[in-house]
Design a protein around this motif. Structure first.
Motif: not given
Length: 252
Positions: A155-165, A167-180
């Protein structure tokens, strides 16, 4: 050869899912353990990391060309994740998995409920202004997730995406990109241990890496063409599968 072909098929789907919402290890690691039951676990994990990091790098490259990456947040998070992944790996023998699983299970349930409850969560991309506070939060997120990835992982990737959204108000697409890019850091940290120690079956890892790359490129294309709403649904499906998997292991 049959086993390698099957592993490549699983690696393709792992790369596809991972590129969009993370969680490729849910597919790739069980496949390795089931098709190569006599191989040492450390070697299977090392082989998995070679394939996983290859696909993640290509996914990151595809996102980089089409999505604006907030480097002021991503780089501190990635550096912190790289360092703390070592710390997590170093303490892996000190913390029983039986203690971690219920905690992760609870956190995933909270994430799923929160995402379902807030209908607009991750749909709109209105990133916060990046200041020193936001950079510090990024360091803390990267460090916590890096430590977790080195210690346990699912679940590492899922946790990262959730936290980027969150705390930083990203959408899912940008959060997924940043998490990579943060995921690359944790994977490279793990490979810094696995490769010198000889825990990689290269004759299996390299074909799987090629398949994972093809899957990652396909997953990135899907995510960018279908948009944040599609990634949100895929994210919820993946988190639900993680909850079911951990719930089965805890309660049955």
């Amino acid at each position: 050869m049959t086993e390698i072909l099957l592993l490549c098929l699983f690696a393709f789907f792992a790369g596809l899912i991972d590129a969009a919402v993370g969680g490729g290890g849910l597919i790739q690691i069980p496949a390795l353990f089931n098709l190569m039951p006599t191989t040492a676990p450390a070697t299977l994990f090392g082989t998995n990391k070679v394939a996983a990091v290859s696909g993640t790098m290509f996914a990151a490259r595809s996102y980089f060309k089409r999505v604006k990456i907030p480097w002021a947040l991503v780089l501190p998070a990635a550096a912190s994740a790289f360092l703390m992944a070592f710390a997590g790996a170093a303490t892996v023998s000190m913390v029983p998995k039986s203690v971690l699983k219920p905690v992760v299970f609870f956190l995933l349930v909270v994430i799923a409920v929160y995402t379902l409850w807030k209908k607009d969560f991750g749909k709109l991309h209105k990133p916060v202004v990046i200041g020193s506070k936001e950079k510090m939060v990024a360091v803390l997120i990267g460090g916590a997730i890096g430590f977790y990835d080195g210690l346990f992982g699912p679940g590492t990737g899922s946790f990262l995406i959730f936290l980027f959204i969150r705390f930083f108000a990203f959408d899912f697409l940008h959060a997924s990109a940043a998490s990579k890019f943060v995921n690359i850091a944790t994977n490279v940290a793990a490979l810094a241990f696995f490769v010198p120690s000889g825990f990689v079956l290269w004759q299996v890892a390299l074909p799987m890496a090629a398949a994972n790359i093809v899957g990652a490129v396909s997953g990135t294309w899907l995510a960018m063409h279908k948009g944040a709403g599609f990634v949100r649904v895929l994210f919820l499906v993946l988190v639900t599968l993680l909850i079911m998997k951990l719930g089965y292991e805890i309660f049955f």
